[in-house]
Design an enzyme around this catalytic site. Structure first.
Site, mmCIF file in Angstrom:
data_model
loop_
_atom_site.group_PDB
_atom_site.id
_atom_site.type_symbol
_atom_site.label_atom_id
_atom_site.label_comp_id
_atom_site.label_asym_id
_atom_site.label_seq_id
_atom_site.Cartn_x
_atom_site.Cartn_y
_atom_site.Cartn_z
ATOM 1 N N HIS A 21 0.453 1.519 4.414
ATOM 2 C CA HIS A 21 1.587 0.784 3.865
ATOM 3 C C HIS A 21 2.835 1.667 3.763
ATOM 4 O O HIS A 21 2.742 2.908 3.709
ATOM 5 C CB HIS A 21 1.238 0.217 2.485
ATOM 6 C CG HIS A 21 1.011 1.271 1.433
ATOM 7 N ND1 HIS A 21 2.040 1.957 0.828
ATOM 8 C CD2 HIS A 21 -0.125 1.738 0.887
ATOM 9 C CE1 HIS A 21 1.555 2.805 -0.051
ATOM 10 N NE2 HIS A 21 0.235 2.702 -0.036
ATOM 11 N N GLU A 91 -7.432 0.736 -2.167
ATOM 12 C CA GLU A 91 -7.302 2.179 -2.306
ATOM 13 C C GLU A 91 -8.367 2.722 -3.253
ATOM 14 O O GLU A 91 -8.988 1.982 -4.033
ATOM 15 C CB GLU A 91 -5.891 2.521 -2.814
ATOM 16 C CG GLU A 91 -5.581 4.005 -3.003
ATOM 17 C CD GLU A 91 -5.759 4.871 -1.756
ATOM 18 O OE1 GLU A 91 -6.887 4.909 -1.219
ATOM 19 O OE2 GLU A 91 -4.781 5.524 -1.340
#
Length: 208
Positions: A21, A91
């Site tokens: 990202h 994550e």
């Protein structure tokens, strides 16, 4: 870590494309950003848009993204359509180290510390070990492998998780991930050299 048995009479020809990202305020300041759902910065959005041309040569049959907005928004801005959410691309759960910098953690502990070697402590969430993250990413790799036989797969996620995933794909120990840098908004490509998993390109970023 070994991969599942495959029929090498039909070797895989696809590419596994990892897109981290774009920049967030937390990634910009070095804060560990696990499950906190922070948005992209304006610069992060610009980089995500400029990532599109790096992906044009691929033919994606499967696009998977973390459910967190910094990943799903990056996929959208990069022009990746039909993305499916995969919780295994979340994550690392940093537990009590969520939102804290490495410098701050080391100062508190009074010694060197890295998440790969020393792990995390429980906090608002229990946290994960590197082996926990590797087990999750193994499920993503197993999902991608059949598609890679003749098509490409895109995975949009986060720095530490994608680094561990790359280690799993490459049949290395999870802590190998500490040795492969992955910048915000970068594109990396994994594939095969004959039947051996290999790095094709790593950590490419668009110029903004």
């Amino acid at each position: 870590m070994s991969s599942p048995a495959q029929d090498w009479s039909h070797p895989s020809t696809g590419s596994l494309v990892l897109l981290r990202h774009g920049e967030t305020e937390w990634s910009k300041s070095g804060r560990h950003t696990g499950r906190t759902d922070v948005p992209l910065t304006d610069h992060g959005e610009q980089v995500a848009k400029q990532t599109g041309p790096l992906l044009e040569r691929f033919h994606f049959r499967l696009v998977l993204t973390s459910p967190l907005q910094r990943a799903s928004r990056t996929a959208e801005l990069a022009g990746l359509t039909g993305a499916e959410v995969d919780e295994n691309l979340l994550e690392w759960d940093y537990g009590g180290y969520e939102g804290r910098t490495t410098k701050d953690i080391r100062a508190e502990l009074g010694r060197p510390w890295t998440v790969f070697e020393d792990g995390v402590v429980p906090g608002d969430t229990p946290g994960e070990t590197v082996e926990d993250v590797a087990a999750r990413t193994r499920r993503v790799v197993d999902r991608a492998l059949p598609v890679l036989r003749d098509a490409d797969v895109a995975l949009v996620g986060h720095g530490h998780c994608l680094r561990v995933l790359a280690s799993v794909f490459l049949r290395q120990e999870p802590r190998f991930a500490a040795q492969i840098k992955l910048s915000a908004g970068s594109v990396s490509v994994l594939g095969f050299e004959h039947e051996t998993p290999a790095i094709v390109t790593w950590n490419r970023t668009a110029r903004v």
